[in-house]
Design a protein around this motif. Structure first.
Motif, PDB file in Angstrom:
ATOM      1  N   LEU A   5      12.071  29.561  -8.992  1.00  0.00           N
ATOM      2  CA  LEU A   5      11.816  29.345 -10.479  1.00  0.00           C
ATOM      3  C   LEU A   5      10.378  30.179 -11.112  1.00  0.00           C
ATOM      4  O   LEU A   5       9.392  30.371 -10.368  1.00  0.00           O
ATOM      5  CB  LEU A   5      11.262  28.008 -11.042  1.00  0.00           C
ATOM      6  CG  LEU A   5      12.495  27.340 -10.089  1.00  0.00           C
ATOM      7  CD1 LEU A   5      12.489  25.786 -10.620  1.00  0.00           C
ATOM      8  CD2 LEU A   5      13.690  27.473 -10.763  1.00  0.00           C
ATOM      9  N   ALA A   6      11.055  31.221 -11.938  1.00  0.00           N
ATOM     10  CA  ALA A   6       9.469  30.973 -12.591  1.00  0.00           C
ATOM     11  C   ALA A   6       9.766  31.075 -14.347  1.00  0.00           C
ATOM     12  O   ALA A   6      10.814  29.483 -14.502  1.00  0.00           O
ATOM     13  CB  ALA A   6       9.916  32.502 -12.915  1.00  0.00           C
ATOM     14  N   TYR A   7       9.163  31.430 -15.433  1.00  0.00           N
ATOM     15  CA  TYR A   7       9.230  30.977 -17.095  1.00  0.00           C
ATOM     16  C   TYR A   7       8.722  32.129 -17.183  1.00  0.00           C
ATOM     17  O   TYR A   7       8.107  33.319 -16.709  1.00  0.00           O
ATOM     18  CB  TYR A   7       8.559  29.358 -17.562  1.00  0.00           C
ATOM     19  CG  TYR A   7       7.391  29.713 -17.490  1.00  0.00           C
ATOM     20  CD1 TYR A   7       6.509  29.575 -16.057  1.00  0.00           C
ATOM     21  CD2 TYR A   7       6.135  30.188 -18.032  1.00  0.00           C
ATOM     22  CE1 TYR A   7       5.203  29.297 -16.137  1.00  0.00           C
ATOM     23  CE2 TYR A   7       4.094  30.348 -17.978  1.00  0.00           C
ATOM     24  CZ  TYR A   7       4.316  29.101 -16.848  1.00  0.00           C
ATOM     25  OH  TYR A   7       2.852  29.623 -16.803  1.00  0.00           O
ATOM     26  N   VAL A   8       9.339  32.259 -18.812  1.00  0.00           N
ATOM     27  CA  VAL A   8       8.904  33.507 -19.467  1.00  0.00           C
ATOM     28  C   VAL A   8       6.974  33.216 -19.847  1.00  0.00           C
ATOM     29  O   VAL A   8       7.230  32.582 -21.269  1.00  0.00           O
ATOM     30  CB  VAL A   8       9.217  34.186 -20.481  1.00  0.00           C
ATOM     31  CG1 VAL A   8       9.087  35.254 -21.449  1.00  0.00           C
ATOM     32  CG2 VAL A   8      10.969  34.451 -20.057  1.00  0.00           C
ATOM     33  N   SER A   9       6.033  34.396 -20.070  1.00  0.00           N
ATOM     34  CA  SER A   9       4.962  33.464 -20.255  1.00  0.00           C
ATOM     35  C   SER A   9       4.658  34.857 -21.615  1.00  0.00           C
ATOM     36  O   SER A   9       3.568  34.575 -22.225  1.00  0.00           O
ATOM     37  CB  SER A   9       3.801  33.967 -18.735  1.00  0.00           C
ATOM     38  OG  SER A   9       4.298  34.645 -18.537  1.00  0.00           O
ATOM     39  N   LYS A  10       5.190  36.275 -21.466  1.00  0.00           N
ATOM     40  CA  LYS A  10       4.879  36.879 -22.409  1.00  0.00           C
ATOM     41  C   LYS A  10       6.123  36.935 -22.846  1.00  0.00           C
ATOM     42  O   LYS A  10       6.664  37.917 -21.873  1.00  0.00           O
ATOM     43  CB  LYS A  10       3.696  37.903 -22.320  1.00  0.00           C
ATOM     44  CG  LYS A  10       2.553  37.917 -23.489  1.00  0.00           C
ATOM     45  CD  LYS A  10       1.672  38.999 -22.872  1.00  0.00           C
ATOM     46  CE  LYS A  10       0.569  38.232 -22.046  1.00  0.00           C
ATOM     47  NZ  LYS A  10      -0.951  39.623 -21.723  1.00  0.00           N
ATOM     48  N   GLU A  11       6.188  37.506 -24.601  1.00  0.00           N
ATOM     49  CA  GLU A  11       7.119  38.348 -24.744  1.00  0.00           C
ATOM     50  C   GLU A  11       7.325  39.888 -24.483  1.00  0.00           C
ATOM     51  O   GLU A  11       6.195  40.544 -24.488  1.00  0.00           O
ATOM     52  CB  GLU A  11       7.602  37.922 -26.291  1.00  0.00           C
ATOM     53  CG  GLU A  11       7.651  36.692 -27.316  1.00  0.00           C
ATOM     54  CD  GLU A  11       8.165  36.845 -28.679  1.00  0.00           C
ATOM     55  OE1 GLU A  11       7.927  37.376 -29.324  1.00  0.00           O
ATOM     56  OE2 GLU A  11       7.553  35.432 -28.533  1.00  0.00           O
ATOM     57  N   ALA A  12       8.569  40.661 -25.027  1.00  0.00           N
ATOM     58  CA  ALA A  12       8.759  41.645 -24.367  1.00  0.00           C
ATOM     59  C   ALA A  12       7.594  42.922 -24.967  1.00  0.00           C
ATOM     60  O   ALA A  12       7.145  42.346 -25.950  1.00  0.00           O
ATOM     61  CB  ALA A  12       9.894  42.154 -24.778  1.00  0.00           C
ATOM     62  N   GLN A  13       7.021  43.474 -24.037  1.00  0.00           N
ATOM     63  CA  GLN A  13       6.209  44.521 -24.634  1.00  0.00           C
ATOM     64  C   GLN A  13       6.663  45.959 -23.906  1.00  0.00           C
ATOM     65  O   GLN A  13       7.713  45.540 -22.701  1.00  0.00           O
ATOM     66  CB  GLN A  13       5.040  44.184 -24.080  1.00  0.00           C
ATOM     67  CG  GLN A  13       5.125  44.232 -22.534  1.00  0.00           C
ATOM     68  CD  GLN A  13       3.324  43.843 -21.939  1.00  0.00           C
ATOM     69  OE1 GLN A  13       2.496  44.557 -21.942  1.00  0.00           O
ATOM     70  NE2 GLN A  13       2.464  42.492 -21.727  1.00  0.00           N
ATOM     71  N   PRO A  14       6.028  47.269 -24.871  1.00  0.00           N
ATOM     72  CA  PRO A  14       6.583  48.680 -23.698  1.00  0.00           C
ATOM     73  C   PRO A  14       6.358  48.392 -22.741  1.00  0.00           C
ATOM     74  O   PRO A  14       5.018  47.950 -22.000  1.00  0.00           O
ATOM     75  CB  PRO A  14       6.057  49.336 -24.681  1.00  0.00           C
ATOM     76  CG  PRO A  14       5.735  49.113 -25.963  1.00  0.00           C
ATOM     77  CD  PRO A  14       5.269  46.854 -25.744  1.00  0.00           C
ATOM     78  N   ASP A  15       7.243  48.937 -21.548  1.00  0.00           N
ATOM     79  CA  ASP A  15       6.774  48.943 -19.854  1.00  0.00           C
ATOM     80  C   ASP A  15       6.270  49.735 -20.120  1.00  0.00           C
ATOM     81  O   ASP A  15       6.445  51.477 -19.692  1.00  0.00           O
ATOM     82  CB  ASP A  15       8.678  49.493 -19.308  1.00  0.00           C
ATOM     83  CG  ASP A  15       8.496  49.121 -17.972  1.00  0.00           C
ATOM     84  OD1 ASP A  15       7.127  49.442 -17.582  1.00  0.00           O
ATOM     85  OD2 ASP A  15       9.202  48.737 -17.391  1.00  0.00           O
ATOM     86  N   PRO A  16       5.167  49.618 -19.092  1.00  0.00           N
ATOM     87  CA  PRO A  16       4.429  50.804 -18.833  1.00  0.00           C
ATOM     88  C   PRO A  16       4.275  51.722 -17.543  1.00  0.00           C
ATOM     89  O   PRO A  16       3.755  52.453 -17.963  1.00  0.00           O
ATOM     90  CB  PRO A  16       2.736  49.868 -18.433  1.00  0.00           C
ATOM     91  CG  PRO A  16       3.107  48.709 -18.036  1.00  0.00           C
ATOM     92  CD  PRO A  16       4.574  48.411 -18.975  1.00  0.00           C
TER      93      PRO A  16
END
Length: 157
Positions: A67-78
DNA sequence: GCCAACGTTGGC
DNA sequence: GCCAACGTTGGC
């Protein structure tokens, strides 16, 4: 602003990036996704705190491993902007990043993988997107019921 | 390693 | 905007 939590399944080949890798780093960008549908889920629907089933594809056996969770909203994929990355996309730019990724954080790793074969046996999961024929999305929504059912399967092991 | 099922690309 | 060709995904 508390909004209803959502549930997701995210696939990765353990050879490329495994649940153990996430455990080690604690949190990581879910980069390298180059599919618009999967990207749109990350970009438009994922919110911090959403729950994630971590799935190992092309593994033996393939299945849900933790299991994991979303820790930061979407940002440009470096990685799309990095010529040295294997995920580099020359059509992406800083002004027009094209690809986005969320950050996910480690939650737990199951003692035993829940293989896709066992998921297929569950009546409660018969409508699960993952189990649909020809389904290849690497990021896909899961209903709360499906998520809870899989957790139950984990606890029974 | 096979191959079905997709998604994307590019010529027209 | 169609669609053939090609590349990729991912279970088996």
């Amino acid at each position: 602003m508390p909004v209803t939590k959502k549930y997701w399944l995210m696939k990765s080949e353990p050879k490329t990036y495994s649940i153990q890798d996430l455990k080690k780093s604690g949190k990581d960008l879910w980069d390298g996704v180059r599919n618009y549908q999967a990207r749109n889920f990350m970009m438009k629907e994922m919110q911090v705190g959403d729950e994630v089933l971590f799935y190992h594809s092309n593994a033996t056996p393939p299945g849900v491993v933790g299991l994991a969770y979303v820790s930061k909203e979407a940002q440009p994929d470096p990685t799309a902007l990095d010529p040295k990355s294997k995920y580099y996309d020359p059509t992406a730019s800083k002004q027009n990043p094209r690809w986005f990724c969320v950050e996910v954080a480690f939650k737990s790793v199951f003692k035993k993988t829940i293989p896709i074969e066992e998921l297929r046996k569950e009546k409660a999961l018969s409508k699960m997107l993952l189990l649909k024929k020809g389904q290849r999305l690497s990021v896909m929504p899961v209903t709360k019921e499906e998520y809870m059912h899989i957790l139950k399967m984990v606890n029974k092991k």
